[in-house]
Design an enzyme around this catalytic site. Structure first.
Site, PDB file in Angstrom:
ATOM      1  N   ASP A  77       2.767  -0.964   0.532  1.00 26.07           N
ATOM      2  CA  ASP A  77       1.392  -1.031   0.010  1.00 26.07           C
ATOM      3  C   ASP A  77       0.812  -2.387   0.389  1.00 26.07           C
ATOM      4  OD1 ASP A  77      -0.806   0.099  -1.737  1.00 26.07           O
ATOM      5  OD2 ASP A  77      -0.438  -1.780  -2.789  1.00 26.07           O
ATOM      6  N   SER A  78      -0.511  -2.485   0.345  1.00 30.21           N
ATOM      7  CA  SER A  78      -1.157  -3.774   0.595  1.00 30.21           C
ATOM      8  C   SER A  78      -0.658  -4.810  -0.419  1.00 30.21           C
ATOM      9  CB  SER A  78      -2.673  -3.620   0.480  1.00 30.21           C
ATOM     10  OG  SER A  78      -3.006  -3.156  -0.813  1.00 30.21           O
TER      11      SER A  78
ATOM     12  N   CYS B  92      -0.286   3.639  -0.005  1.00 31.88           N
ATOM     13  CA  CYS B  92      -1.575   2.951  -0.068  1.00 31.88           C
ATOM     14  C   CYS B  92      -2.581   3.886   0.591  1.00 31.88           C
ATOM     15  CB  CYS B  92      -1.478   1.633   0.710  1.00 31.88           C
ATOM     16  SG  CYS B  92      -3.046   0.764   0.897  1.00 31.88           S
TER      17      CYS B  92
ATOM     18  N   CYS C  27      -6.532   5.559  -5.202  1.00 26.82           N
ATOM     19  CA  CYS C  27      -6.092   4.198  -4.889  1.00 26.82           C
ATOM     20  C   CYS C  27      -4.901   3.976  -5.805  1.00 26.82           C
ATOM     21  CB  CYS C  27      -7.188   3.181  -5.178  1.00 26.82           C
ATOM     22  SG  CYS C  27      -6.602   1.473  -5.093  1.00 26.82           S
TER      23      CYS C  27
HETATM   24  N1  DGL Z   1      -3.589   0.297  -3.293  1.00 24.55           N
HETATM   25  C1  DGL Z   1      -4.515   0.426  -2.208  1.00 24.55           C
HETATM   26  C2  DGL Z   1      -4.943   1.881  -2.034  1.00 24.55           C
HETATM   27  O1  DGL Z   1      -4.279   2.801  -2.501  1.00 24.55           O
HETATM   28  C3  DGL Z   1      -5.762  -0.418  -2.268  1.00 24.55           C
HETATM   29  C4  DGL Z   1      -5.666  -1.843  -2.590  1.00 24.55           C
HETATM   30  C5  DGL Z   1      -6.370  -2.735  -1.607  1.00 24.55           C
HETATM   31  O2  DGL Z   1      -7.603  -2.730  -1.497  1.00 24.55           O
HETATM   32  O3  DGL Z   1      -5.632  -3.435  -0.924  1.00 24.55           O
HETATM   33  O4  DGL Z   1      -5.936   2.120  -1.391  1.00 24.55           O
END
Ligand code: DGL
Length: 273
Positions: A10-11, A73, A192
C-alpha cells in the site's frame, strides 16, 4: 521447496486493513507488508508517478522472495496494476503475479445492492481513473456507479484526527455531495483502504437504508479462492506464518499509527528504495 512469501503493498497504512482480514482466512502463509510512507499519499499523484512508485515497491517485494504481490491500495490498483500485469510481468517476471483490489470488489458488488445504484468513495486518483465504473459495468451494466472523491480523509486518518470533532465537517461534506440529487443509492463502497477507520463517523451521518462496504473481507476471500485455483502459485508459498512489516518512512510512526489500522501491535523495519 516452498520458499516464497505473499507481498502486500500500500502507499502507506491502508493496506493493513486488508492484511488484517487476510490473516484469519490464511494464517499459514508468510507475508511481507510494505508501506511506501515516504512517498504517500498517492491519491493526487499522476498516473505515471503512481506507476513508477508502485513498480519500485513491487520489484522490491519480488527481490525479497515474494512471488505473489497484492496491491492493497485502490489508487495503485487503478493506476498501475494493468501496466505492470501487461507490460512488466510477461517480459521480466513471467513466474510472478500481481493482483489488485478493484476487480474482486467489482465481482461481488451486485450482492450488496437492490436498487442497482452504488456510491463509491475514493481518492481523487481512483475516482478520476473511473476504474470502478468500468469494472462494475463490464460485469453488471445495470448498476449505476456514482463516485465522490474525498481528498481530506486520508490526511485526517494519517494524522489520527479522523474520529475527532474537526473531522465531522469533511465527513458530512463528502457524504452530502455523494447523496445530493442521487436518490436510491443503497450501498456505498469505501474504495480506499484507509477509509474503514472513518466508519464510526460516517455511520453517525449515514441515512438509513444505506450499507457501507469495506474491501478487506472481499479481498481476503478472493485471494483464498485465487490460490485454490492456482496450485502452481500456491505450491511455491512458504507456510510458516511469518509476518514482516516494512516501511519506507519512519518506523516509530509506522508502528504507532499502523497498529490502529492493523488492530494489533506492529514492529516495522525501514528500507530505502
Ligand atoms: N490506501 C490508498 C487507496 O486505497 C490511498 C491512500 C493514498 O492516497 O495514498 O487508494
Amino acid at each position: 521447496m516452498r520458499k516464497n512469501s505473499i507481498g502486500i503493498f500500500d502507499s502507506g497504512y491502508g493496506g493493513l486493513t486488508v492484511f488484517k482480514s487476510i490473516i484469519p482466512e490464511m494464517p499459514e502463509y508468510d507475508y511481507i507488508y510494505f508501506g511506501d510512507n515516504a512517498r504517500a499519499p498517492y491519491g493526487d499523484h499522476s498516473f505515471e508517478t503512481v506507476y513508477r512508485y508502485t513498480l519500485d515497491c513491487v520489484e522490491w517485494l519480488f527481490a525479497q522472495g515474494c512471488s505473489l504481490v497484492i496491491l492493497a491500495c485502490n489508487t495503485a490498483s487503478a493506476k498501475a496494476l494493468r501496466s505492470i500485469q501487461q507490460n512488466v510481468l510477461p517480459n521480466k517476471y513471467p513466474n510472478h503475479r500481481v493482483l489488485g483490489v478493484i476487480r474482486p470488489t467489482a465481482e461481488v458488488i451486485n450482492q450488496y445492492t437492490k436498487s442497482n445504484k452504488v456510491g463509491v468513495f475514493g481518492t481523487r486518483g481512483t475516482v478520476k481513473s473511473a476504474s470502478y465504473q468500468l469494472e462494475i459495468n463490464k460485469l453488471y451494466p445495470e448498476i449505476e456507479v456514482l463516485q465522490q472523491s474525498c481528498p481530506m480523509w486520508v490526511p485526517l486518518i494519517e494524522n489520527n484526527e479522523h474520529l475527532n470533532p474537526g473531522a465531522d465537517y469533511f465527513v458530512q461534506t463528502y457524504l452530502n455531495k455523494l447523496l445530493q440529487n442521487k436518490a436510491g443509492i443503497d450501498c456505498i463502497l469505501l474504495a480506499c483502504t484507509h477509509y474503514p477507520l472513518i466508519i464510526p463517523k460516517l455511520e453517525a451521518y449515514l441515512p438509513g437504508g444505506i450499507t457501507l462496504l469495506s474491501q478487506g473481507d472481499i479481498v481476503a476471500k478472493s485471494l483464498k479462492d485465487y490460490l485454490s485455483r492456482h496450485p502452481e502459485i500456491e505450491s511455491g508459498l512458504r507456510r510458516s506464518a511469518g509476518q514482516r512489516f516494512v516501511t519506507s518512512g519512519d518506523a516509530a510512526v509506522f508502528d504507532t499509527l499502523g497498529s490502529l489500522f492493523f488492530g494489533a501491535p506492529i514492529q516495522s523495519e525501514v528500507i530505502s528504495l
